[in-house]
Write a protein that holds these residues in place. Sequence first.
Motif, PDB file in Angstrom:
ATOM      1  N   ASP A   1       0.176   7.907  -4.056  1.00 29.12           N
ATOM      2  CA  ASP A   1      -0.740   7.861  -2.924  1.00 29.12           C
ATOM      3  C   ASP A   1      -0.738   6.466  -2.317  1.00 29.12           C
ATOM      4  O   ASP A   1      -0.332   5.480  -2.951  1.00 29.12           O
ATOM      5  CB  ASP A   1      -2.156   8.219  -3.395  1.00 29.12           C
ATOM      6  CG  ASP A   1      -3.082   8.603  -2.251  1.00 29.12           C
ATOM      7  OD1 ASP A   1      -2.640   8.598  -1.086  1.00 29.12           O
ATOM      8  OD2 ASP A   1      -4.255   8.901  -2.532  1.00 29.12           O
ATOM      9  N   ASN A   2      -1.210   6.375  -1.093  1.00 22.42           N
ATOM     10  CA  ASN A   2      -1.365   5.069  -0.469  1.00 22.42           C
ATOM     11  C   ASN A   2      -2.509   4.321  -1.140  1.00 22.42           C
ATOM     12  O   ASN A   2      -3.583   4.885  -1.370  1.00 22.42           O
ATOM     13  CB  ASN A   2      -1.637   5.244   1.026  1.00 22.42           C
ATOM     14  CG  ASN A   2      -1.556   3.943   1.773  1.00 22.42           C
ATOM     15  OD1 ASN A   2      -2.520   3.181   1.833  1.00 22.42           O
ATOM     16  ND2 ASN A   2      -0.406   3.663   2.344  1.00 22.42           N
TER      17      ASN A   2
ATOM     18  N   MET B   1       4.381   4.075  10.175  1.00 20.65           N
ATOM     19  CA  MET B   1       5.724   3.542  10.217  1.00 20.65           C
ATOM     20  C   MET B   1       6.703   4.697  10.337  1.00 20.65           C
ATOM     21  O   MET B   1       6.311   5.849  10.130  1.00 20.65           O
ATOM     22  CB  MET B   1       6.003   2.684   8.994  1.00 20.65           C
ATOM     23  CG  MET B   1       5.737   3.401   7.678  1.00 20.65           C
ATOM     24  SD  MET B   1       5.657   2.236   6.311  1.00 20.65           S
ATOM     25  CE  MET B   1       5.708   3.341   4.929  1.00 20.65           C
ATOM     26  N   LEU B   2       7.955   4.430  10.649  1.00 21.26           N
ATOM     27  CA  LEU B   2       8.918   5.506  10.887  1.00 21.26           C
ATOM     28  C   LEU B   2       9.295   6.216   9.600  1.00 21.26           C
ATOM     29  O   LEU B   2       9.317   7.440   9.533  1.00 21.26           O
ATOM     30  CB  LEU B   2      10.184   4.944  11.548  1.00 21.26           C
ATOM     31  CG  LEU B   2      11.223   6.020  11.890  1.00 21.26           C
ATOM     32  CD1 LEU B   2      10.896   6.663  13.216  1.00 21.26           C
ATOM     33  CD2 LEU B   2      12.631   5.455  11.876  1.00 21.26           C
ATOM     34  N   ASN B   3       9.625   5.457   8.547  1.00 16.26           N
ATOM     35  CA  ASN B   3      10.252   6.014   7.351  1.00 16.26           C
ATOM     36  C   ASN B   3       9.537   5.558   6.095  1.00 16.26           C
ATOM     37  O   ASN B   3       8.721   4.641   6.123  1.00 16.26           O
ATOM     38  CB  ASN B   3      11.727   5.603   7.292  1.00 16.26           C
ATOM     39  CG  ASN B   3      11.914   4.098   7.199  1.00 16.26           C
ATOM     40  OD1 ASN B   3      11.472   3.350   8.073  1.00 16.26           O
ATOM     41  ND2 ASN B   3      12.538   3.625   6.145  1.00 16.26           N
ATOM     42  N   ASP B   4       9.870   6.183   4.993  1.00 12.92           N
ATOM     43  CA  ASP B   4       9.266   5.876   3.697  1.00 12.92           C
ATOM     44  C   ASP B   4      10.303   5.343   2.729  1.00 12.92           C
ATOM     45  O   ASP B   4      11.496   5.654   2.833  1.00 12.92           O
ATOM     46  CB  ASP B   4       8.627   7.128   3.093  1.00 12.92           C
ATOM     47  CG  ASP B   4       7.120   7.128   3.229  1.00 12.92           C
ATOM     48  OD1 ASP B   4       6.515   6.056   3.098  1.00 12.92           O
ATOM     49  OD2 ASP B   4       6.547   8.199   3.462  1.00 12.92           O
ATOM     50  N   ILE B   5       9.812   4.592   1.739  1.00 11.12           N
ATOM     51  CA  ILE B   5      10.684   4.002   0.727  1.00 11.12           C
ATOM     52  C   ILE B   5      10.828   4.898  -0.494  1.00 11.12           C
ATOM     53  O   ILE B   5      11.796   4.799  -1.232  1.00 11.12           O
ATOM     54  CB  ILE B   5      10.150   2.614   0.319  1.00 11.12           C
ATOM     55  CG1 ILE B   5      11.229   1.787  -0.383  1.00 11.12           C
ATOM     56  CG2 ILE B   5       8.892   2.731  -0.537  1.00 11.12           C
ATOM     57  CD1 ILE B   5      10.847   0.337  -0.592  1.00 11.12           C
ATOM     58  N   TRP B   6       9.839   5.796  -0.730  1.00 12.45           N
ATOM     59  CA  TRP B   6       9.918   6.751  -1.840  1.00 12.45           C
ATOM     60  C   TRP B   6       9.031   7.941  -1.499  1.00 12.45           C
ATOM     61  O   TRP B   6       8.236   7.875  -0.552  1.00 12.45           O
ATOM     62  CB  TRP B   6       9.552   6.090  -3.163  1.00 12.45           C
ATOM     63  CG  TRP B   6       8.085   5.835  -3.435  1.00 12.45           C
ATOM     64  CD1 TRP B   6       7.103   5.496  -2.538  1.00 12.45           C
ATOM     65  CD2 TRP B   6       7.447   5.918  -4.705  1.00 12.45           C
ATOM     66  NE1 TRP B   6       5.908   5.333  -3.180  1.00 12.45           N
ATOM     67  CE2 TRP B   6       6.084   5.586  -4.517  1.00 12.45           C
ATOM     68  CE3 TRP B   6       7.874   6.216  -5.996  1.00 12.45           C
ATOM     69  CZ2 TRP B   6       5.164   5.559  -5.554  1.00 12.45           C
ATOM     70  CZ3 TRP B   6       6.968   6.174  -7.041  1.00 12.45           C
ATOM     71  CH2 TRP B   6       5.637   5.858  -6.816  1.00 12.45           C
TER      72      TRP B   6
ATOM     73  N   ASP C   1       0.817  -1.214   0.000  1.00 12.28           N
ATOM     74  CA  ASP C   1       0.000   0.000   0.000  1.00 12.28           C
ATOM     75  C   ASP C   1       0.849   1.261   0.000  1.00 12.28           C
ATOM     76  O   ASP C   1       0.463   2.291  -0.538  1.00 12.28           O
ATOM     77  CB  ASP C   1      -0.971  -0.006   1.194  1.00 12.28           C
ATOM     78  CG  ASP C   1      -0.271   0.057   2.529  1.00 12.28           C
ATOM     79  OD1 ASP C   1      -0.461   1.051   3.243  1.00 12.28           O
ATOM     80  OD2 ASP C   1       0.454  -0.894   2.887  1.00 12.28           O
ATOM     81  N   TRP C   2       2.071   1.209   0.558  1.00 12.06           N
ATOM     82  CA  TRP C   2       2.939   2.378   0.672  1.00 12.06           C
ATOM     83  C   TRP C   2       4.136   2.313  -0.278  1.00 12.06           C
ATOM     84  O   TRP C   2       4.980   3.218  -0.260  1.00 12.06           O
ATOM     85  CB  TRP C   2       3.457   2.503   2.111  1.00 12.06           C
ATOM     86  CG  TRP C   2       3.924   1.172   2.652  1.00 12.06           C
ATOM     87  CD1 TRP C   2       3.161   0.262   3.320  1.00 12.06           C
ATOM     88  CD2 TRP C   2       5.216   0.588   2.510  1.00 12.06           C
ATOM     89  NE1 TRP C   2       3.912  -0.860   3.622  1.00 12.06           N
ATOM     90  CE2 TRP C   2       5.177  -0.686   3.128  1.00 12.06           C
ATOM     91  CE3 TRP C   2       6.407   1.006   1.926  1.00 12.06           C
ATOM     92  CZ2 TRP C   2       6.286  -1.538   3.183  1.00 12.06           C
ATOM     93  CZ3 TRP C   2       7.512   0.165   1.972  1.00 12.06           C
ATOM     94  CH2 TRP C   2       7.437  -1.088   2.598  1.00 12.06           C
TER      95      TRP C   2
END
Length: 828
Positions: A561-562, A628-633, A181-182
């Motif tokens: 977007d998610n 979550m703490l961080n994002d992948i993009w 989703d993320w």
Amino acid sequence: MNKIISLNGEWQIRWNDGERGERIARVLAGDVKWNRAWPANVPGSVHESLIAAGVIPEPNLGTNVLACRWVEETIWYYRRTFEAPELAAGERAWVFFESLDLAASVYLNGKSLGSHANAFHPLRVEATDALRAGTNEIVVQVEAGLFHTMDRAADGYGLRLNHRLAKTPWLRKTQSQQGWDWSPRLMNVGIPGDVRLEIASGVRWENLSVTTDLSLETKRGQVKARLFAENLGQAELSAEILLRIDETGQTERRQVTLAPGMNTLEASLSMENPGLWWPVGHGSQTRYTVRVELHNASGQFGGDTRRVGFREVRINQLPHPVEGRFFTVEVNGKPIFCKGGNYVPVDLILSRINRSRHEVLIDLALEANCNFLRVWGGGVYEGADFYDLCDERGILVWQDFIFACFKYPATDEHFLADVCVEATHQVRRLAHHPSLIIWCGNNEIEWGSWEWEYEKGVAYPDYALYHLVLPRILRAEDPGRYYQPSSPFSPDGETANHNLWGDQHPWQVGFGDNDFRKYREMPCRFPNEGGILGPNSLPAVRAALAGGEEKPGSFAWELHDNSLTAWDNIPAYSPDLMLEQWLGKKVEDLTIEDYVYWAGVVQGSGLAEYIKNFRRRMFDSSAAVFWMLNDIWPCSRSWTIIDALANRTPAFWPVRRAFQRESVVVVRENDTVRIFGVNDGPEIEAELHFGLLELKGTYPFERTIPVKLPGNASTVLAEFSATEWDTLGITKHVAFARLVHKGSEVARDALVLPFFREMEWPQANVGVEVANGFATFTSNSFAWRICLDLDGDRPLPDNFFDVYPGIPTVLPWPESLGEPKILRWGNP
């Protein structure tokens, strides 16, 4: 001693999509125009090489990720030449790959050395017969995994459409690369780890695993070293293990015998009164360097070092006096309230992740007052730098094995054998880290087996993997570490994700139901995955929308977007509806700047409610760990407080305030308002100011009392009847509390009962003055969510904060930050 020849550096890559480009027979025959190849760095990935060559664009920006998708649908050939010496009598050679992603075949001088299809453990293949003295050519055929799974079954594994395409459960690589989703779909392919030629005779040193044990009762620590070495001869061989602690000089020698073939050798030593390793905020992070060597009279066969720490960890799951069981992490006999987030891969292209990127994120986690990170089971076993930094900084780590949200084909003999090699390798690699306190079999698979529709009437092909196979591996390789088969998991045969047993993923809020006031009633024992959607920083949102699509609802917006907005079991565009529900605002009517501010207000408020609820229940609840703490993009909308640009999202500051060491939480329970004082540190004495605050600027009810906040506890400091609040009006008033210690305010909280759109926010006139290194903010009325920055790239002392009428908000303000500029606030 093993001779090592590094094969890192510049290789070449060519391609074949099944129709165009060379096939492996021509590659091995030399019938390839390598002058048309692209240069490729190893360690590295095909995507990195093609970006550098200008063939594909940077996938993080705009819609570029779609232009990169052909890479995963292509078979790739890596090639290089290298020089090797002539092997002496008795010497043998191997080629070692730290990681291959994913399905790979290795050829040396035209001869097949072997194949591999697991990104989570190394490949070592013998090259003795194929190696030449002088120039050698090595070729690796590798593809992302789509071809590898073409003939594999997709049915019966609970797969959504995108995961059916890749048949994700069969692929031992980062699960989120096939889309989550993320996270978008971007299946990595390449050689992301070190490559080397190893030459040895007599004994080949392979690996070292070190574990520690601590008895607080006897004040004694023990170091246990396990060496893995291969006797290449036909007869037994005598050798000596040297085990040394550098900081103390303590040394242990042990005589051992190596049988022909692979050997597991052990040595240990005890330390009296070792310095202890503590999580951040509770003590120092004392570590020791363990040095291990294997040798005999003719020389050293090999050696290595590990940095270790001594701490006693217990997961207290004793019966709770009311119902269920506790789930409390105790370190060195002290209960620790776990504060933090879930950690996911730092980049779409894993080979771009390095120590400095982990360091930035971990330092930001510390800035947000975190002491705990959960490495989620759909990502990766992180690199050594991540765990070393957590050791150094005092961050506790929960490590999932990499299985998430599907059923896996563990009844397949080859798959199970490969997973056993993977798990053994990873446990040996990570066992020495004091920060690692929990191993977990998977993410949400047990919960799925209990409750999700895909499981009804279908067998559990991987149940024994988590309940039998992985526990046995851990018993052999890392027996002192806590393990549970899944997250969430409830002992005593209770339904997975039960609030009062085990750990919880409280997604009752956040997936469709966005009324985060419901967090206030949740009694979860150890919530370690739950959250609210919101924006990235303004620069990250703009990066996501590059290419003239800087508006909500554009194609690039939807791509970044998610995907929760499109799930069948959730109301359509639920995150959009959340802004209408809370603010009365429609996303499509907002500018990008408006969206980042207002959606940030909502997400930050929701995450703060999550955290405050569980902290005030300390230790009935023993964690507040969010997703979550961080994002992948870069994302237009995601779950995080730190985005892919390593900027602080608007939710970062409310989370940091909710996690600070001393905190106050205002709660309404039926007809009573209670003020909780939460304290992770030592006991303090302070003043508590509390009561009712009229938004227009008066205090119809206010009291000041001396209070004591016991250490490492949550305590009810005060309470009062809510009758007057109801009479005066809950849309015009908030209940508030301020904690003042040694003349300075250290914490505050204001409880809003209605939706924000229902509050009667007055006009506000906010001023700011800077003097003597401090910025002082004042307002004639309650000023809601003052925003000083939307970029998130500066270490501001606070942001998205409130100013109470007549009570200055004073922030430290060094000259390096320049003049504070108020961008906006939530009042009219």
